[in-house]
Design a protein around this motif. Structure first.
Motif, PDB file in Angstrom:
ATOM      1  N   VAL A   1       0.983  -1.091   0.005  1.00 21.53           N
ATOM      2  CA  VAL A   1      -0.119  -0.039  -0.044  1.00 21.53           C
ATOM      3  C   VAL A   1       0.655   1.346   0.048  1.00 21.53           C
ATOM      4  CG1 VAL A   1      -1.885  -1.014   1.058  1.00 21.53           C
ATOM      5  CG2 VAL A   1      -0.272   0.098   2.416  1.00 21.53           C
ATOM      6  N   CYS A   2       0.191   2.396  -0.340  1.00 19.18           N
ATOM      7  CA  CYS A   2       0.947   3.763  -0.381  1.00 19.18           C
ATOM      8  C   CYS A   2       0.265   4.418   0.613  1.00 19.18           C
ATOM      9  CB  CYS A   2       0.723   4.292  -1.569  1.00 19.18           C
ATOM     10  SG  CYS A   2       1.683   5.743  -1.896  1.00 19.18           S
ATOM     11  N   ASP A   3       1.086   5.207   1.726  1.00 22.32           N
ATOM     12  CA  ASP A   3       0.364   5.953   2.704  1.00 22.32           C
ATOM     13  C   ASP A   3       0.218   7.470   2.062  1.00 22.32           C
ATOM     14  OD1 ASP A   3       2.709   7.096   3.034  1.00 22.32           O
ATOM     15  OD2 ASP A   3       3.174   6.057   4.869  1.00 22.32           O
ATOM     16  N   ARG A   4      -0.255   8.103   3.131  1.00 21.29           N
ATOM     17  CA  ARG A   4      -0.591   9.368   2.626  1.00 21.29           C
ATOM     18  C   ARG A   4       0.624  10.318   2.411  1.00 21.29           C
ATOM     19  NH1 ARG A   4      -4.330  10.144   7.929  1.00 21.29           N
ATOM     20  NH2 ARG A   4      -6.571   9.190   6.877  1.00 21.29           N
ATOM     21  N   ASN A   5       1.819   9.888   2.742  1.00 22.98           N
ATOM     22  CA  ASN A   5       3.058  10.596   2.458  1.00 22.98           C
ATOM     23  C   ASN A   5       3.801   9.769   1.194  1.00 22.98           C
ATOM     24  OD1 ASN A   5       2.913  12.418   4.696  1.00 22.98           O
ATOM     25  ND2 ASN A   5       3.423  10.542   6.127  1.00 22.98           N
ATOM     26  N   ASN A   6       3.022   9.018   0.721  1.00 28.22           N
ATOM     27  CA  ASN A   6       3.600   8.266  -0.620  1.00 28.22           C
ATOM     28  C   ASN A   6       4.659   7.449  -0.153  1.00 28.22           C
ATOM     29  OD1 ASN A   6       1.871   9.623  -2.344  1.00 28.22           O
ATOM     30  ND2 ASN A   6       3.151  11.439  -2.679  1.00 28.22           N
ATOM     31  N   LYS A   7       4.568   6.829   1.156  1.00 30.85           N
ATOM     32  CA  LYS A   7       5.433   5.815   1.340  1.00 30.85           C
ATOM     33  C   LYS A   7       4.880   4.722   1.062  1.00 30.85           C
ATOM     34  CE  LYS A   7       8.206   4.154   5.511  1.00 30.85           C
ATOM     35  NZ  LYS A   7       8.487   4.258   6.733  1.00 30.85           N
ATOM     36  N   ILE A   8       5.662   3.629   0.437  1.00 28.75           N
ATOM     37  CA  ILE A   8       5.209   2.279   0.087  1.00 28.75           C
ATOM     38  C   ILE A   8       5.439   1.357   1.191  1.00 28.75           C
ATOM     39  CG2 ILE A   8       5.537   0.479  -1.584  1.00 28.75           C
ATOM     40  CD1 ILE A   8       6.180   2.427  -3.646  1.00 28.75           C
ATOM     41  N   GLN A   9       4.504   0.572   1.487  1.00 26.03           N
ATOM     42  CA  GLN A   9       4.546  -0.258   2.873  1.00 26.03           C
ATOM     43  C   GLN A   9       3.952  -1.597   2.388  1.00 26.03           C
ATOM     44  OE1 GLN A   9       2.377   1.799   5.844  1.00 26.03           O
ATOM     45  NE2 GLN A   9       4.171   2.973   6.444  1.00 26.03           N
ATOM     46  N   ARG A  10       4.595  -2.646   3.295  1.00 22.99           N
ATOM     47  CA  ARG A  10       3.980  -3.989   2.918  1.00 22.99           C
ATOM     48  C   ARG A  10       3.262  -4.204   4.270  1.00 22.99           C
ATOM     49  NH1 ARG A  10       6.137  -7.791  -0.532  1.00 22.99           N
ATOM     50  NH2 ARG A  10       5.734  -9.430   1.315  1.00 22.99           N
ATOM     51  N   ILE A  11       1.872  -4.450   4.222  1.00 27.80           N
ATOM     52  CA  ILE A  11       1.117  -4.627   5.494  1.00 27.80           C
ATOM     53  C   ILE A  11       0.562  -5.910   5.349  1.00 27.80           C
ATOM     54  CG2 ILE A  11      -0.689  -3.682   6.832  1.00 27.80           C
ATOM     55  CD1 ILE A  11      -0.331  -0.960   5.657  1.00 27.80           C
ATOM     56  N   PRO A  12       0.586  -6.701   6.511  1.00 29.25           N
ATOM     57  CA  PRO A  12      -0.153  -8.021   6.620  1.00 29.25           C
ATOM     58  C   PRO A  12      -1.978  -7.769   6.044  1.00 29.25           C
ATOM     59  CG  PRO A  12       1.130  -7.770   8.599  1.00 29.25           C
ATOM     60  CD  PRO A  12       1.101  -6.475   7.743  1.00 29.25           C
ATOM     61  N   ALA A  13      -2.454  -8.691   5.184  1.00 32.52           N
ATOM     62  CA  ALA A  13      -3.700  -8.548   4.597  1.00 32.52           C
ATOM     63  C   ALA A  13      -4.616  -8.454   5.960  1.00 32.52           C
ATOM     64  CB  ALA A  13      -3.961  -9.562   3.892  1.00 32.52           C
ATOM     65  N   GLN A  14      -4.286  -9.393   6.856  1.00 31.25           N
ATOM     66  CA  GLN A  14      -5.353  -9.444   8.142  1.00 31.25           C
ATOM     67  C   GLN A  14      -5.369  -8.032   8.813  1.00 31.25           C
ATOM     68  OE1 GLN A  14      -7.397 -12.348   8.586  1.00 31.25           O
ATOM     69  NE2 GLN A  14      -8.295 -10.431   9.848  1.00 31.25           N
ATOM     70  N   LYS A  15      -4.513  -7.168   8.897  1.00 27.90           N
ATOM     71  CA  LYS A  15      -4.082  -5.943   9.706  1.00 27.90           C
ATOM     72  C   LYS A  15      -5.057  -5.118   8.850  1.00 27.90           C
ATOM     73  CE  LYS A  15      -1.199  -2.591  11.346  1.00 27.90           C
ATOM     74  NZ  LYS A  15       0.095  -2.194  11.482  1.00 27.90           N
ATOM     75  N   VAL A  16      -4.981  -5.133   7.330  1.00 25.73           N
ATOM     76  CA  VAL A  16      -5.825  -4.168   6.491  1.00 25.73           C
ATOM     77  C   VAL A  16      -7.207  -4.511   6.941  1.00 25.73           C
ATOM     78  CG1 VAL A  16      -6.509  -3.347   4.388  1.00 25.73           C
ATOM     79  CG2 VAL A  16      -4.160  -3.984   4.995  1.00 25.73           C
ATOM     80  N   ILE A  17      -7.856  -5.670   6.931  1.00 26.83           N
ATOM     81  CA  ILE A  17      -9.173  -6.184   7.034  1.00 26.83           C
ATOM     82  C   ILE A  17      -9.451  -5.627   8.707  1.00 26.83           C
ATOM     83  CG2 ILE A  17     -10.710  -7.972   7.625  1.00 26.83           C
ATOM     84  CD1 ILE A  17      -8.916  -9.719   5.452  1.00 26.83           C
ATOM     85  N   ASP A  18      -8.589  -6.084   9.498  1.00 31.75           N
ATOM     86  CA  ASP A  18      -9.083  -5.599  11.089  1.00 31.75           C
ATOM     87  C   ASP A  18      -9.114  -4.313  11.359  1.00 31.75           C
ATOM     88  OD1 ASP A  18      -8.987  -8.288  11.495  1.00 31.75           O
ATOM     89  OD2 ASP A  18      -6.813  -8.216  12.516  1.00 31.75           O
ATOM     90  N   GLU A  19      -8.379  -3.273  10.390  1.00 28.90           N
ATOM     91  CA  GLU A  19      -8.403  -1.799  10.825  1.00 28.90           C
ATOM     92  C   GLU A  19      -9.378  -1.126   9.844  1.00 28.90           C
ATOM     93  OE1 GLU A  19      -4.259  -0.563  10.370  1.00 28.90           O
ATOM     94  OE2 GLU A  19      -3.603  -1.621  12.492  1.00 28.90           O
ATOM     95  N   ASN A  20     -10.152  -1.759   8.863  1.00 25.03           N
ATOM     96  CA  ASN A  20     -10.976  -1.087   7.894  1.00 25.03           C
ATOM     97  C   ASN A  20     -12.215  -1.683   8.130  1.00 25.03           C
ATOM     98  OD1 ASN A  20      -9.195   0.972   6.491  1.00 25.03           O
ATOM     99  ND2 ASN A  20      -7.881  -0.876   6.423  1.00 25.03           N
ATOM    100  N   ARG A  21     -13.296  -1.305   8.526  1.00 29.23           N
ATOM    101  CA  ARG A  21     -14.601  -1.698   8.681  1.00 29.23           C
ATOM    102  C   ARG A  21     -15.308  -2.520   7.319  1.00 29.23           C
ATOM    103  NH1 ARG A  21     -19.163   1.453  11.186  1.00 29.23           N
ATOM    104  NH2 ARG A  21     -18.383   2.819   9.578  1.00 29.23           N
ATOM    105  N   ILE A  22     -15.022  -1.408   6.170  1.00 31.30           N
ATOM    106  CA  ILE A  22     -15.401  -2.084   4.949  1.00 31.30           C
ATOM    107  C   ILE A  22     -15.249  -3.356   4.388  1.00 31.30           C
ATOM    108  CG2 ILE A  22     -15.662   0.397   4.526  1.00 31.30           C
ATOM    109  CD1 ILE A  22     -13.431  -0.009   2.588  1.00 31.30           C
ATOM    110  N   PHE A  23     -14.101  -3.857   5.104  1.00 32.64           N
ATOM    111  CA  PHE A  23     -13.536  -5.288   4.671  1.00 32.64           C
ATOM    112  C   PHE A  23     -13.992  -6.467   5.485  1.00 32.64           C
ATOM    113  CE2 PHE A  23      -9.964  -2.201   2.726  1.00 32.64           C
ATOM    114  CZ  PHE A  23     -10.623  -2.525   1.645  1.00 32.64           C
ATOM    115  N   GLN A  24     -14.922  -6.051   6.329  1.00 28.76           N
ATOM    116  CA  GLN A  24     -15.139  -7.156   7.548  1.00 28.76           C
ATOM    117  C   GLN A  24     -16.567  -7.927   7.070  1.00 28.76           C
ATOM    118  OE1 GLN A  24     -14.995  -5.270  11.257  1.00 28.76           O
ATOM    119  NE2 GLN A  24     -12.573  -4.951  11.102  1.00 28.76           N
TER     120      GLN A  24
END
Length: 60
Positions: free
Chosen positions: A37-60
């Protein structure tokens, strides 16, 4: 295409893309994989998919 047809097509396309993203995240989470993913500061990051799901209600 009329405006109504364009709007309907756009809504269907948006729904399909959201569904595909949701499925991809859940499949990656099952395998313990990360997403890039790319954050607000245009920094590219690798994030566990489960973390993305847990932190974003729309994916649950």
């Amino acid at each position: 295409m009329s405006n109504k047809e364009v709007l309907e097509f756009s809504e269907k396309l948006k729904y399909g893309l959201e569904l595909a993203e949701l499925r991809m995240l859940h499949e990656k989470a099952l395998r313990g994989e990360c997403v890039v993913v790319c954050d607000r500061n245009n920094k590219i990051q690798r994030i566990p998919a489960q973390k993305v799901i847990d932190e974003n209600r729309i994916f649950q």
